[in-house]
Design a protein around this motif. Structure first.
Motif, PDB file in Angstrom:
ATOM      1  N   ALA A   6       0.822  -1.349  -0.084  1.00  0.00           N
ATOM      2  CA  ALA A   6      -0.024  -0.071   0.046  1.00  0.00           C
ATOM      3  C   ALA A   6       0.786   1.303   0.031  1.00  0.00           C
ATOM      4  CB  ALA A   6      -0.881   0.028   1.257  1.00  0.00           C
ATOM      5  N   TRP A   7       1.922   1.151   0.541  1.00  0.00           N
ATOM      6  CA  TRP A   7       2.777   2.489   0.599  1.00  0.00           C
ATOM      7  C   TRP A   7       3.417   2.455  -0.802  1.00  0.00           C
ATOM      8  CZ3 TRP A   7       3.798   6.585   3.351  1.00  0.00           C
ATOM      9  CH2 TRP A   7       3.129   6.530   4.828  1.00  0.00           C
ATOM     10  N   ARG A   8       3.838   1.520  -1.367  1.00  0.00           N
ATOM     11  CA  ARG A   8       4.305   1.446  -2.554  1.00  0.00           C
ATOM     12  C   ARG A   8       3.274   2.365  -3.739  1.00  0.00           C
ATOM     13  NH1 ARG A   8       8.420  -2.391  -5.412  1.00  0.00           N
ATOM     14  NH2 ARG A   8       9.949  -2.518  -4.040  1.00  0.00           N
ATOM     15  N   ALA A   9       2.102   1.891  -3.456  1.00  0.00           N
ATOM     16  CA  ALA A   9       1.080   2.283  -4.348  1.00  0.00           C
ATOM     17  C   ALA A   9       0.699   3.844  -4.100  1.00  0.00           C
ATOM     18  CB  ALA A   9      -0.426   1.850  -4.049  1.00  0.00           C
ATOM     19  N   ALA A  10       1.106   4.392  -2.618  1.00  0.00           N
ATOM     20  CA  ALA A  10       1.005   5.745  -2.447  1.00  0.00           C
ATOM     21  C   ALA A  10       2.139   6.536  -2.975  1.00  0.00           C
ATOM     22  CB  ALA A  10       0.874   5.893  -1.026  1.00  0.00           C
ATOM     23  N   TYR A  11       3.190   5.987  -3.078  1.00  0.00           N
ATOM     24  CA  TYR A  11       4.604   6.578  -3.651  1.00  0.00           C
ATOM     25  C   TYR A  11       4.345   6.978  -5.132  1.00  0.00           C
ATOM     26  CZ  TYR A  11       7.981   6.626   0.414  1.00  0.00           C
ATOM     27  OH  TYR A  11       8.459   7.097   1.486  1.00  0.00           O
ATOM     28  N   THR A  12       3.851   5.836  -5.740  1.00  0.00           N
ATOM     29  CA  THR A  12       3.336   5.863  -7.187  1.00  0.00           C
ATOM     30  C   THR A  12       2.466   6.897  -7.416  1.00  0.00           C
ATOM     31  OG1 THR A  12       3.936   3.453  -7.471  1.00  0.00           O
ATOM     32  CG2 THR A  12       2.706   4.469  -9.448  1.00  0.00           C
ATOM     33  N   ALA A  13       1.384   7.128  -6.621  1.00  0.00           N
ATOM     34  CA  ALA A  13       0.464   8.105  -6.906  1.00  0.00           C
ATOM     35  C   ALA A  13       0.970   9.490  -6.798  1.00  0.00           C
ATOM     36  CB  ALA A  13      -0.593   7.932  -5.654  1.00  0.00           C
ATOM     37  N   PHE A  14       2.072   9.814  -6.168  1.00  0.00           N
ATOM     38  CA  PHE A  14       2.922  11.156  -6.273  1.00  0.00           C
ATOM     39  C   PHE A  14       3.941  11.290  -7.193  1.00  0.00           C
ATOM     40  CE2 PHE A  14       4.658   9.798  -2.273  1.00  0.00           C
ATOM     41  CZ  PHE A  14       6.180  10.237  -2.388  1.00  0.00           C
ATOM     42  N   GLY A  15       4.090  10.264  -7.989  1.00  0.00           N
ATOM     43  CA  GLY A  15       5.241  10.293  -9.096  1.00  0.00           C
ATOM     44  C   GLY A  15       6.596   9.582  -8.516  1.00  0.00           C
ATOM     45  N   LYS A  51       8.969   6.480  -7.608  1.00  0.00           N
ATOM     46  CA  LYS A  51       9.479   5.260  -8.022  1.00  0.00           C
ATOM     47  C   LYS A  51       9.882   4.478  -6.901  1.00  0.00           C
ATOM     48  CE  LYS A  51      11.398   6.538 -12.454  1.00  0.00           C
ATOM     49  NZ  LYS A  51      10.230   6.444 -13.225  1.00  0.00           N
ATOM     50  N   PRO A  52       8.885   3.705  -6.286  1.00  0.00           N
ATOM     51  CA  PRO A  52       9.044   2.994  -5.112  1.00  0.00           C
ATOM     52  C   PRO A  52       9.905   1.964  -5.032  1.00  0.00           C
ATOM     53  CG  PRO A  52       6.981   2.261  -6.251  1.00  0.00           C
ATOM     54  CD  PRO A  52       7.538   3.501  -7.084  1.00  0.00           C
TER      55      PRO A  52
END
Length: 232
Positions: free
Chosen positions: A65-74, A76-77
């Motif tokens: 879920a944290w990786r998805a949040a990082y991807t959402a603001f641009g 690269k997780p």
């Protein structure tokens, strides 16, 4: 008075499953890593191994879920990992977890054991309240390069923690700045535990309680205040 913490509507919209919990402590005694702090890190690694049960850290639902949040603001997780994933990977590597100082070792142990990002800030170095916002891109961020302090700037739209003087942590909880980090001279601290759904609020509370208890045990004369969970 507890430190003011603010999360912008833009960040809430980006990650509606976000919640955080603060632990504030005064009268701390810090110092170099020792046998007690090393034991906390070793036990945290054992708890991590049991939790993952052979999986890679990024396959844990909370870290996913944290990786998805990082991807959402641009971000690269896989290149700029959230702090919990980065620590978990180090814990499982041959070199193990780093030994920094007693307080940093303590909150790193909580992060690894619970797979939750935990940050520690020197309260005496924070200017004004703490805010979690999407950066304009011109905010100063004090970091270190080649042994010297340098000023960088976040990307526009990047999620950052900041105070009245500048950014204290880039890319949500990826890299802490040098200005407010906990040193061996720190006596007051703000610890932030950050959760994304599907981690339950009860699990977040348990991590915060364990951190508060560990601080009280490590620094018997300290005043430790466990704040409430904030989801808005």
């Amino acid at each position: 008075m507890p430190t003011s913490l603010y999360v912008s509507d833009e960040v809430r919209a980006l990650a509606p499953g976000f919640a955080h919990l603060a632990v504030e402590a005064h009268g701390l005694t810090n110092g170099p890593s020792d046998a007690s702090s090393a034991a906390l890190l070793d036990e945290a690694t054992r708890r991590l191994v049991r939790r993952l049960d052979g999986r890679a850290p990024q396959d844990d639902p909370h870290l996913a879920a944290w990786r998805a949040a990082y991807t959402a603001f641009g971000a690269k997780p896989s290149r700029t990992r959230n702090s919990a994933e980065a620590l978990a990977r180090r814990a499982l590597a041959d070199g193990g977890l780093p030994r920094i100082n007693r307080l940093v070792d303590l909150y790193n142990a909580i992060s690894v054991a619970h797979l939750v990002p935990v940050g520690g800030e020197d309260l005496d170095r924070i200017r004004g309240g703490m805010r979690l916002v999407r950066a304009a891109g011109d905010e100063p961020f004090a970091t270190a390069a080649g042994g010297a302090e340098v000023i960088e700037h976040p990307d526009a739209g990047e999620v950052v923690w900041c105070d009245d003087e500048g950014v204290t942590c880039r890319r949500w909880n990826w890299r802490q700045g040098v200005r407010t980090r906990l040193t061996e001279d720190s006596v007051s601290a703000l610890f932030l535990l950050e959760r994304m759904a599907p981690m339950s609020l009860d699990d977040l509370a348990a991590a915060g309680e364990e951190l508060a208890e560990a601080l009280q045990k490590s620094c018997p004369g300290a005043r430790v205040e466990l704040g409430g969970i904030r989801t808005a």
